[in-house]
Scaffold this active site. Structure first.
Site, PDB file in Angstrom:
ATOM      1  N   LYS A 177      -1.009  -1.072 -16.164  1.00  0.00           N
ATOM      2  CA  LYS A 177      -0.268  -0.092 -15.359  1.00  0.00           C
ATOM      3  C   LYS A 177       0.385  -0.780 -14.167  1.00  0.00           C
ATOM      4  O   LYS A 177       1.537  -0.491 -13.829  1.00  0.00           O
ATOM      5  CB  LYS A 177      -1.215   1.035 -14.900  1.00  0.00           C
ATOM      6  CG  LYS A 177      -1.594   1.959 -16.044  1.00  0.00           C
ATOM      7  CD  LYS A 177      -2.736   2.897 -15.734  1.00  0.00           C
ATOM      8  CE  LYS A 177      -3.141   3.636 -17.021  1.00  0.00           C
ATOM      9  NZ  LYS A 177      -4.363   4.421 -16.886  1.00  0.00           N
ATOM     10  N   GLN A 237      -8.786   6.071 -12.542  1.00  0.00           N
ATOM     11  CA  GLN A 237      -8.981   5.551 -13.903  1.00  0.00           C
ATOM     12  C   GLN A 237     -10.312   6.048 -14.463  1.00  0.00           C
ATOM     13  O   GLN A 237     -11.359   5.870 -13.836  1.00  0.00           O
ATOM     14  CB  GLN A 237      -8.928   4.004 -13.869  1.00  0.00           C
ATOM     15  CG  GLN A 237      -9.028   3.354 -15.227  1.00  0.00           C
ATOM     16  CD  GLN A 237      -7.826   3.653 -16.137  1.00  0.00           C
ATOM     17  OE1 GLN A 237      -6.693   3.628 -15.706  1.00  0.00           O
ATOM     18  NE2 GLN A 237      -8.097   3.947 -17.395  1.00  0.00           N
ATOM     19  N   ASP A 273      -1.609  12.222 -13.327  1.00  0.00           N
ATOM     20  CA  ASP A 273      -2.269  12.296 -14.626  1.00  0.00           C
ATOM     21  C   ASP A 273      -2.261  13.726 -15.168  1.00  0.00           C
ATOM     22  O   ASP A 273      -2.676  13.968 -16.290  1.00  0.00           O
ATOM     23  CB  ASP A 273      -3.732  11.837 -14.484  1.00  0.00           C
ATOM     24  CG  ASP A 273      -4.056  10.704 -15.422  1.00  0.00           C
ATOM     25  OD1 ASP A 273      -3.195  10.376 -16.257  1.00  0.00           O
ATOM     26  OD2 ASP A 273      -5.159  10.153 -15.329  1.00  0.00           O
TER      27      ASP A 273
END
Ligand code: NAD
Length: 302
Positions: free
Chosen positions: A53, A97, A120
């Site tokens: 990422k 994460q 997200d």
């Protein structure tokens, strides 16, 4: 003939577009978009994902701020860190994460991320927007699948779609996105009986069960579009089933399914790169919102 749904290629095209958008508006905004990634503990897969990422951010011109936090940190410490990032004007997106170390509960930590920076799409408020068809950041993996289906002009309207898996991360939002495009959607899960009878009805089959190689030819309607979301390291005892040097496999037995499906995502190079691309899209969208810039990426948001 089988169509390979090439997520790697489409992700690169999206990156080019993002790079162009950022280049065009960075002066007007007086700053680049910013993405903060929190990695907690030492899960080796998470380390690789976060590094991918960061590299993707660098390629398009997003500034990434990564915090690596020790697994014995308290929930309060992480929540305070997120609160700081919520207030930070250089941060447009915050990504926690997953998975978290076992001692930490996801729910309260995830809900601390302000919905505006929830790139997200996992905040209850943003999931609610998806349910109500309101605009908002969308979960990256299913959004990436929709972008892939649209890019290859796979018909969705009035088709039978089956989603295997009902997680908040993938299965549930995936089903809602397909339904929004007027597919007739069935969700299968670990309690579903006679799975192959259901999947054989699917014009579009999305497999997100997290079970290596569970889907084979017996589950597929001839000509179906098959999206393999699963991603697994191939265990040494199964290596003999794969060509030499292959390290990853999905939930689908791809060699077998390729002989009957109409379109199929490869693993790697299918859904994985699209997940990262949609994270970047959500971050740039949030930057455009924070900096009063025109929204130019809405066609990519399902
Ligand atoms: P999860 O474990 O939270 O959910 C799995 C779902 O599959 C559950 O709803 C369960 O009911 C269902 N399931 C399990 N076994 C089943 C069976 N035998 N029959 C029918 N349904 C069954 O997993 P998740 O977070 O949704 O992820 C699913 C997979 O996708 C994992 O392999 C994960 O690594 C992968 N993933 C990939 C990406 C990517 O970018 N490629 C992103 C997210 C997740």
């Amino acid at each position: 003939m089988l169509i390979k749904l090439d997520g790697k290629l489409l992700a690169l095209e999206i990156e080019q577009r993002l790079k162009h958008e950022i280049g065009t508006y960075v002066k007007q905004a007086s700053r680049a978009p910013g993405l903060a990634v929190l990695r907690i503990g030492d899960d080796p897969a998470s380390k690789v994902y976060v590094s991918n990422k960061e590299k993707a951010c660098q390629r398009v011109g997003i500034e990434s701020f990564t915090s690596h936090i020790s697994s014995d940190s308290s929930a309060e410490y992480i929540i305070n860190k997120i609160k700081e990032l919520n207030e930070d004007e250089n941060v447009d997106g915050i990504l926690l994460q997953l998975p978290l170390p076992k001692n930490l509960k996801e729910g309260p930590i995830l809900s601390t991320i302000t919905p505006e920076k929830d790139v997200d799409g996992l905040h209850s408020q943003n999931l609610g927007k998806l349910v109500k068809n309101e605009k908002g950041p969308r979960s990256c993996t299913p959004a990436g699948v929709m972008a892939l289906l649209n890019s290859y002009k796979i018909p969705i309207e009035s088709k039978n779609a089956v989603v295997i898996g009902r997680s908040i991360l993938v299965g549930k939002p995936m089903a809602l996105m397909l339904q929004k495009e007027n597919a007739t959607v069935t969700v299968a899960h670990s309690y579903t009986q006679n799975l192959s009878e259901i999947t054989k009805q699917a014009d579009i089959l999305v497999v997100a069960a997290g079970r290596p190689q569970m889907i084979g030819i017996e589950h597929i309607k001839p000509g179906a579009t098959v999206i393999d979301v699963g991603i697994h390291r191939i265990k040494p005892e199964l290596a003999k089933n794969f060509s030499e040097g292959r390290k990853l496999c999905g939930d689908v037995r791809s060699e077998e399914v390729a002989s009957i499906a109409g379109a199929l995502t490869p693993v790697p190079g299918g859904v994985g790169p699209m997940t990262v691309a949609m994270l970047l899209v959500n971050t740039v969208n949030s930057w455009q919102h924070h900096c009063g810039l025109p929204f130019s990426l809405m066609d990519l948001v399902p």
